[in-house]
Design a protein around this motif. Structure first.
Motif: not given
Length: 186
Positions: A32, A57-58, A61
């Motif tokens: 995140d 990163l998501k 994020g």
């Protein structure tokens, strides 16, 4: 890394992994938030590092970066040899692939590597807020040592510090704080 592990890596709060910022071997879309402090100034390929951070990163994020920009560094009255020490420090870092002016470039680099909603703020620290002696050690001593060698650098640092003290000088050093997001539809 050893200090981080000794503080309490127990799997509940954090896990320490050592690796390359260019190829982390971490899973896609797994974080995140990512934070890089004083890292990009040392990188020959900041765009590759940003691509890797974007990858891990998501969607949604956030990447936060804090890094230097010597354009925000000054001492007044300027001691003899100051400009030379600053420019030599930048040259030596550039020879190793780094960039002492990376802070101002980060919003552009992030946007060019997939990040959206990039924003930045320069944060200034003065010798009056941190204390002149601490400021001199943090902002100037390593530059003198790096450019002139340890012994000569210490002599150069002492000469500059003495000049600054005798004229009641002060200084300012800045760091850029930059953030960007990975789009939700990535």
């Amino acid at each position: 890394v050893q200090t981080a592990r000794s503080v309490g890596e127990d799997g509940d709060l954090f896990t320490v992994r050592q690796g390359s910022i260019y190829e982390s071997s971490l899973e896609d879309n797994s974080f995140d938030f990512a934070y890089a402090r004083l890292v990009f100034q040392h990188l020959a390929e900041p765009g590759l590092a940003l691509k890797e951070l974007w990858r891990i990163l998501k969607p949604g994020g956030v990447l936060a970066v804090a890094d230097v920009d010597d354009g925000l560094f000054m001492i007044y009255p300027e001691p003899p040899g100051f400009d030379e020490v600053v420019s030599q420090t930048a040259r030596l870092q550039a020879e190793k692939g780094g960039d002492r002016m990376i802070g101002r470039k980060m919003p552009h680099l992030m946007a060019n590597n997939g990040f959206i909603n990039t924003d930045f703020r320069p944060f200034m620290v003065t010798s009056r807020t941190m204390g002149r002696e601490v400021f001199l050690k943090v902002a100037l001593s390593f530059r003198c040592a790096r450019t002139a060698g340890k012994e000569a650098g210490q002599e150069g640092f002492e000469a500059m510090a003495s000049d600054i003290r005798s004229r009641d000088g002060y200084g300012v050093v800045g760091v850029y704080a930059v953030r960007g997001e990975k789009a939700n539809h990535a």
